[in-house]
Write an enzyme that holds these catalytic residues in place. Structure first.
Site, short mmCIF file in Angstrom:
data_model
loop_
_atom_site.label_atom_id
_atom_site.label_comp_id
_atom_site.label_asym_id
_atom_site.label_seq_id
_atom_site.Cartn_x
_atom_site.Cartn_y
_atom_site.Cartn_z
CG HIS B 123 -1.72 -1.00 1.30
ND1 HIS B 123 -1.74 -2.13 0.99
CD2 HIS B 123 -3.22 -0.70 1.55
CE1 HIS B 123 -3.20 -3.15 1.39
NE2 HIS B 123 -3.92 -1.65 1.01
CG ASN B 155 5.06 -3.99 2.54
OD1 ASN B 155 4.24 -2.71 2.99
ND2 ASN B 155 3.57 -4.79 2.62
#
Lengths: 423, 423
Positions: B123, B155
């Site tokens: 994201h 991430n």
């Protein structure tokens, strides 16, 4: 009479107010970026400190360019030329490259970035396309129209002949529209190393992973990206009427079919190219090119899938014919350079197909760059209202010495000016 | 009475006509791309078949994203969060990644591109920033908000802690604006090979040439580029009033100075990162980041050079302090990864400067990721109306186990939801 004035006054108010309300409702702030409108609601709460800016569009007499702030390259350059606009006495001798005044210097390439870089300041819209107007020609020297191109063997040679080929389309057509731009195409590693999987890195698929490698010139943080390839998408529209000029004296050139718009897309590597390679080997399908360029071309003409499909059928045929004329080693290196734009079937063996009889005939004389070729058969399916440009002129490049006074097809470009495009 | 009607009729015509003429003259079609308007004259003769399209802007409840058709990545994602919008009961368990319906499939990444690629669907605007609205959270799973990120070590770890750090700014400030995006940064070869010069290729400067190498995932021609780095630019605006929440119990966090907007820019490599690296080592000057990203950030706030200069003075100080806490080998590899964004002075020896005494003090406890640091001195010159974000909270990352119920600063994010952001 007083009533007339009152009525008039109320009427003005109602009319103006109504018009304003109508336009306010209908005309939302829009980013028109082509066929589709992108609505940016300026009242979105995230936009309090303004919207980001990553590129700029610059318009000139002869062309429009979108300039990308990250690569410091043109994103695309769109020009419209006619025989009139590309003929005349304008000279490039006094033209000087200049940083575009509309681009903030920190987001623009600099003249100094190119000095000593080993690369030419390569035009996207060629100066020679605007010989009718010194102003229009001078404007092609803005850095929004410039990208670092390999000089010898490319910008000064094969690419210059290709530019001449495009310009000569004005002999067969009233209006010619050209999109030119840079590409960064990855290649596929031949390593078949299997990766057990799991966390981090990798990105491998069957047959090796895709990797992009390219240079940058200049100084950080304002580096200028060196493209791996360039494309041109050409639209020759004969419907503008008028008297098209005499076609240059080459065998395979025929006038455009009445009413049919001719379209072609080409991709070439930013490296020295063999002068004997046939142009048709660099024909690519529009659909594939749109996907690797990330750009919709001529949306009002090519937005219709059926039209693109007809052109891409023709492109596949022409490309196979071109590939068949290459020597096996050339074909292999070309396959690698254009791996991200795979030819139909794409195995080297695949050129042995239905088009092979024509191709073999043509390849028998492939050692001469200016060989007379038998007119090949058209390849665009009928009924789509468009034809592939190679159906019209067999995609025959001008001779390597076209710019010399005695070269064939020298037209009005015989001063050697193009040759100096390398500057 | 008849006169009244006639007058009214004529008046409506005049009013509407005048309004239309006025609006036509004043409201040219404009591309508003930030602080500056880009006028695209749709009557330019080259635009006969429409203007090219290379990206699209998508707007959602919580964020706006520009999606780039060539890299099939977000170009930038801009969000606005408050403590209210980022607190609540929304769950990501039912959220599903989806190709954005506003993006043509041929210009979009596909869900299948990520499968087996080895990369997370990372994201840009984090799902956890929108816990107050299930709809807003679900919308962050659009592929216009997704980029291929290394999972383990990035991430799911350092980057997730960094996202938490940003979200916690809502404790100290009424409104937080965040720009997030991918970068492709070249590195400099150490080869000092001299090239005699002349034609073609090269691109070498003193000290080796700049080369970008990065992977792509998916299938040609619709490949998805894997960024080499990511950036965030953060604006914490305390002027919205309201009651800012309690800051998490970490030593160095202080409330924002009254009326001063806090700004910070950060760049991290898309690779596993050492959990002990101080966040301040990844602080970058806005000016340099704008140049390598090719993006103007928050133009209405940061368009003023004096304001940027004050922030960049502070950024240089914080970065030196961060670098001083790294071990020499880490410092070297970081210098290489961020060569295109050189630290001030940039030699490894340059960290031995005025900030060194503070830095040395901090580095003595650098082996613990949650060490209590002495509050460092602010570094932003006064008078510009902005402060660097590290002046406010010392750029202290949350503990590596912040998402556990017993972790410090767990706030309302203790469900471990962030940890699963890796999906």
């Amino acid at each position: 009479m007083r009533m007339l004035f009152i009525g008039f006054g109320v009427g003005v108010a109602v009319g103006a107010g109504g018009c304003y309300l109508y336009l306010s409702a209908v005309k939302q702030p829009e980013l028109r970026r082509g066929g589709r409108a992108i609505t940016l609601d300026e009242n979105h709460h995230a936009l309090k400190f303004g919207a980001p800016e990553t590129e700029i569009v610059r318009q000139y007499e002869g062309y429009i360019a979108a300039y990308d702030y990250r690569t410091r390259n043109p994103k695309w350059v769109l020009e419209h030329i006619t025989r009139d606009s590309s003929s005349g006495d304008a000279k490039r001798d006094g033209s000087e490259f200049f940083p575009d005044p509309g681009v903030e210097p920190r987001f623009s390439a600099k003249l100094s970035d190119f000095r000593g870089s080993g690369y030419d300041r390569g035009h996207m819209a060629p100066a020679a396309d605007f010989k009718s107007s010194q102003k229009a020609m001078d404007e092609t020297f803005s850095l929004v129209n410039i990208s670092p191109q390999v000089g010898a063997g490319f910008n000064r040679d094969y690419w210059a002949r290709f530019e001449r080929f495009v310009k000569e389309l004005t002999y067969a057509s009233s209006d010619v529209y050209v999109m030119t731009g840079p590409l960064w195409l990855p290649t596929r590693s031949q390593l078949e190393d299997e990766d057990g999987g799991g966390g981090g890195g990798g990105g491998k698929g069957k047959g090796g992973k895709w990797t992009l490698v390219h240079d940058w010139i200049g100084k950080p943080p304002g580096l200028v990206a060196v493209p791996t390839h360039y494309y041109k998408v050409v639209v020759a529209d004969p419907r503008g009427g008028g008297e098209p000029g005499k076609a240059p004296a080459r065998d395979a050139v025929s006038p455009l079919a009445k009413g049919a718009v001719a379209v072609g897309a080409f991709v070439m590597p930013n490296q020295p190219m063999d002068a004997r390679s046939p142009l048709s080997a660099y024909v690519v399908p529009l659909e594939d090119l749109e996907q690797v360029a990330g750009t919709r071309f001529f949306p009002d003409l090519l937005g219709e899938p059926r039209r693109r499909a007809a052109l891409d059928t023709a492109a596949a045929g022409w490309r196979q014919e071109g590939l068949a004329q290459l020597k096996p080693f050339e074909r292999l290196s070309m396959k690698q350079a254009l791996a991200a734009l795979p030819a139909p079937g794409s195995g080297a063996a695949d050129v042995e197909t239905s088009t092979v009889s024509t191709a073999k005939g043509a390849s028998s004389s492939s050692s001469s760059p200016s060989r007379p070729a038998p007119p090949p058969a058209p390849k665009t399916p009928e009924g789509a209202g468009v034809v592939h440009i190679c159906d019209v002129n067999a995609c025959q490049l001008p001779r390597v010495d076209w710019y010399l006074p005695n070269g064939s097809g020298a037209g009005n470009g015989g001063s050697g000016g193009k040759r100096r495009a390398a500057a």
